[in-house]
Motif scaffolding. Structure first.
Motif, PDB file in Angstrom:
ATOM      1  N   TYR A 277      34.275  35.232  33.618  1.00 12.40           N
ATOM      2  CA  TYR A 277      34.262  36.572  34.809  1.00 12.40           C
ATOM      3  C   TYR A 277      33.172  37.555  34.326  1.00 12.40           C
ATOM      4  N   TYR A 278      32.305  37.163  35.437  1.00 15.51           N
ATOM      5  CA  TYR A 278      31.459  38.857  34.994  1.00 15.51           C
ATOM      6  C   TYR A 278      31.933  40.030  36.137  1.00 15.51           C
ATOM      7  N   ILE A 279      31.266  40.305  36.076  1.00 18.92           N
ATOM      8  CA  ILE A 279      31.250  41.730  36.763  1.00 18.92           C
ATOM      9  C   ILE A 279      29.808  42.889  36.754  1.00 18.92           C
ATOM     10  N   THR A 280      30.020  44.243  38.355  1.00 18.42           N
ATOM     11  CA  THR A 280      28.958  44.330  38.513  1.00 18.42           C
ATOM     12  C   THR A 280      28.646  45.378  37.665  1.00 18.42           C
ATOM     13  N   ARG A 281      27.246  45.537  37.594  1.00 19.57           N
ATOM     14  CA  ARG A 281      26.409  46.850  36.987  1.00 19.57           C
ATOM     15  C   ARG A 281      27.701  47.716  37.461  1.00 19.57           C
ATOM     16  N   ASP A 282      26.729  49.311  36.728  1.00 18.73           N
ATOM     17  CA  ASP A 282      26.993  50.600  37.113  1.00 18.73           C
ATOM     18  C   ASP A 282      26.291  50.814  37.979  1.00 18.73           C
ATOM     19  N   GLY A 283      25.985  51.077  39.300  1.00 22.66           N
ATOM     20  CA  GLY A 283      25.454  51.849  40.462  1.00 22.66           C
ATOM     21  C   GLY A 283      25.526  50.859  41.308  1.00 22.66           C
ATOM     22  N   TYR A 284      26.620  49.723  41.265  1.00 23.83           N
ATOM     23  CA  TYR A 284      26.873  48.358  42.410  1.00 23.83           C
ATOM     24  C   TYR A 284      26.601  48.678  43.583  1.00 23.83           C
ATOM     25  N   ASP A 285      26.221  48.541  44.669  1.00 27.91           N
ATOM     26  CA  ASP A 285      26.443  48.834  45.470  1.00 27.91           C
ATOM     27  C   ASP A 285      27.555  48.263  46.470  1.00 27.91           C
ATOM     28  N   PRO A 286      28.435  48.734  46.755  1.00 28.77           N
ATOM     29  CA  PRO A 286      29.346  47.489  47.437  1.00 28.77           C
ATOM     30  C   PRO A 286      29.374  47.059  48.519  1.00 28.77           C
ATOM     31  N   THR A 287      28.117  47.789  49.335  1.00 29.04           N
ATOM     32  CA  THR A 287      28.358  47.070  50.960  1.00 29.04           C
ATOM     33  C   THR A 287      26.618  46.254  51.272  1.00 29.04           C
ATOM     34  N   LYS A 288      26.164  45.931  50.039  1.00 27.10           N
ATOM     35  CA  LYS A 288      25.333  45.256  49.722  1.00 27.10           C
ATOM     36  C   LYS A 288      26.164  43.712  49.636  1.00 27.10           C
ATOM     37  N   PRO A 289      25.712  42.061  49.894  1.00 29.46           N
ATOM     38  CA  PRO A 289      25.934  41.243  49.977  1.00 29.46           C
ATOM     39  C   PRO A 289      25.694  40.646  47.860  1.00 29.46           C
ATOM     40  N   LEU A 290      26.511  40.204  47.358  1.00 29.41           N
ATOM     41  CA  LEU A 290      26.782  39.926  46.117  1.00 29.41           C
ATOM     42  C   LEU A 290      25.141  39.398  45.634  1.00 29.41           C
ATOM     43  N   THR A 291      24.849  39.701  44.253  1.00 29.11           N
ATOM     44  CA  THR A 291      23.207  38.859  43.894  1.00 29.11           C
ATOM     45  C   THR A 291      23.408  38.997  42.713  1.00 29.11           C
TER      46      THR A 291
ATOM     47  N   LYS B  62      34.067  50.751  32.840  1.00 30.37           N
ATOM     48  CA  LYS B  62      33.647  50.647  33.986  1.00 30.37           C
ATOM     49  C   LYS B  62      34.411  52.308  35.008  1.00 30.37           C
ATOM     50  N   SER B  63      33.626  52.692  36.283  1.00 29.30           N
ATOM     51  CA  SER B  63      34.093  53.768  36.572  1.00 29.30           C
ATOM     52  C   SER B  63      33.782  53.630  37.997  1.00 29.30           C
ATOM     53  N   GLY B  64      34.796  53.920  39.159  1.00 26.05           N
ATOM     54  CA  GLY B  64      34.006  53.437  40.635  1.00 26.05           C
ATOM     55  C   GLY B  64      34.552  51.984  41.245  1.00 26.05           C
ATOM     56  N   LYS B  65      33.922  51.501  42.180  1.00 22.46           N
ATOM     57  CA  LYS B  65      34.064  49.926  43.216  1.00 22.46           C
ATOM     58  C   LYS B  65      33.650  49.404  42.144  1.00 22.46           C
ATOM     59  N   HIS B  66      34.086  48.410  42.120  1.00 17.87           N
ATOM     60  CA  HIS B  66      33.475  47.002  41.078  1.00 17.87           C
ATOM     61  C   HIS B  66      33.343  45.082  42.151  1.00 17.87           C
ATOM     62  N   LEU B  67      33.340  44.356  41.364  1.00 19.82           N
ATOM     63  CA  LEU B  67      33.192  43.514  41.880  1.00 19.82           C
ATOM     64  C   LEU B  67      33.623  42.692  40.467  1.00 19.82           C
ATOM     65  N   ILE B  68      34.858  41.896  40.064  1.00 18.31           N
ATOM     66  CA  ILE B  68      34.614  40.807  39.875  1.00 18.31           C
ATOM     67  C   ILE B  68      34.409  39.267  40.627  1.00 18.31           C
ATOM     68  N   LEU B  69      33.858  39.114  38.990  1.00 16.02           N
ATOM     69  CA  LEU B  69      33.349  37.013  39.567  1.00 16.02           C
ATOM     70  C   LEU B  69      34.050  36.076  38.982  1.00 16.02           C
ATOM     71  N   GLY B  70      35.476  35.413  39.463  1.00 17.13           N
ATOM     72  CA  GLY B  70      35.743  34.499  38.685  1.00 17.13           C
ATOM     73  C   GLY B  70      34.798  33.171  39.142  1.00 17.13           C
ATOM     74  N   VAL B  71      35.026  32.572  38.452  1.00 20.52           N
ATOM     75  CA  VAL B  71      34.301  31.035  37.505  1.00 20.52           C
ATOM     76  C   VAL B  71      34.870  30.064  37.386  1.00 20.52           C
ATOM     77  N   TRP B  72      35.811  29.664  37.704  1.00 18.14           N
ATOM     78  CA  TRP B  72      36.570  28.176  37.400  1.00 18.14           C
ATOM     79  C   TRP B  72      35.491  26.937  37.147  1.00 18.14           C
ATOM     80  N   THR B  73      34.998  26.508  36.376  1.00 21.49           N
ATOM     81  CA  THR B  73      34.060  25.725  35.698  1.00 21.49           C
ATOM     82  C   THR B  73      34.178  23.809  35.620  1.00 21.49           C
ATOM     83  N   ILE B  74      34.379  23.211  36.561  1.00 24.32           N
ATOM     84  CA  ILE B  74      34.941  22.369  36.251  1.00 24.32           C
ATOM     85  C   ILE B  74      33.930  20.549  36.238  1.00 24.32           C
ATOM     86  N   ALA B  75      34.634  20.282  34.676  1.00 21.50           N
ATOM     87  CA  ALA B  75      34.211  19.430  33.389  1.00 21.50           C
ATOM     88  C   ALA B  75      33.458  17.899  34.163  1.00 21.50           C
ATOM     89  N   ASP B  76      34.565  17.336  35.213  1.00 20.02           N
ATOM     90  CA  ASP B  76      34.360  15.892  34.856  1.00 20.02           C
ATOM     91  C   ASP B  76      33.625  15.823  36.231  1.00 20.02           C
TER      92      ASP B  76
END
Length: 196
Positions: A123-137, A169-183
């Motif tokens: 699980y990753y989270i956006t940095r402080d100052g993240y702009d939710p009006t732009k596509p995630l990088t 954190k405070s305000g609006k953020h995005l959490i990116l969940g990544v499920w990594t497959i082994a095989d």
């Protein structure tokens, strides 16, 4: 007459092949249920105009190896899959957001429709100052996951739950969940809009 029959059979064969290819991708695999992911919001009808993802919420599969590899910037929420590009559209920052409390424990839940040998869930989270009006990088995200759950190649059940402490954190953020497959060479991606 023979030409018509041959044309008809060829047409049916092409249709059947196209149907099988489409049906195979619709089997799905998994998505986050808590916090609610964009693909689930599309799948349950909370968010409209979602394109194909509304019928395939568990199918956001893309190359593994995030953040060094994996989907390109601006295509992360769709796993780099152009069929689901609506997930990368920030919608002016208006995706519904799950309310969370910073620094508190949270139980993350994945709904899994096709089980795979698993390396980990991260699980990753956006940095402080993240702009939710732009596509995630990648530059929008803290470089290290705030929670990693190793799975050692085991297959998960149809529901996977694990707890972790939410970042401060405070305000609006995005959490990116990544499920990594082994095989396989892939992982599953889920973007969840949250508000602290």
């Amino acid at each position: 007459m023979r030409r018509k029959v041959t044309s008809l059979l060829l047409g049916l064969g092409l249709f059947g092949g196209a149907f099988a290819a489409t049906a195979g991708s619709a089997q799905g695999h998994g998505y986050t249920d808590s916090p609610v992911s964009r693909q689930q919001l599309c799948g349950n009808g909370t968010v409209r105009n979602c394109g194909q993802i509304q019928w395939e919420p568990p199918s956001v599969e893309g190359p593994k190896g995030f953040p060094t590899r994996g989907p390109a910037d601006g295509q992360i929420c769709a796993g780099g899959n152009g069929r689901f590009s609506e997930l990368d559209d920030p919608r002016g920052g208006n995706w519904p957001a799950t309310s969370l409390t910073a620094g508190q424990n949270h139980t993350f839940v994945w709904r899994i429709s096709a089980r795979h040998a698993t390396t980990d869930f991260r699980y990753y989270i956006t940095r402080d100052g993240y702009d939710p009006t732009k596509p995630l990088t990648r530059a929008d995200l803290d470089p290290q996951p705030f929670l990693t759950v190793p799975f050692g190649g085991r297959q998960p059940g149809s529901t996977v739950s694990h707890s972790g402490v939410l970042p401060r954190k405070s305000g609006k953020h995005l959490i990116l969940g990544v499920w990594t497959i082994a095989d396989t060479g892939n992982a599953f991606y889920a973007c969840s809009d949250v508000k602290f």
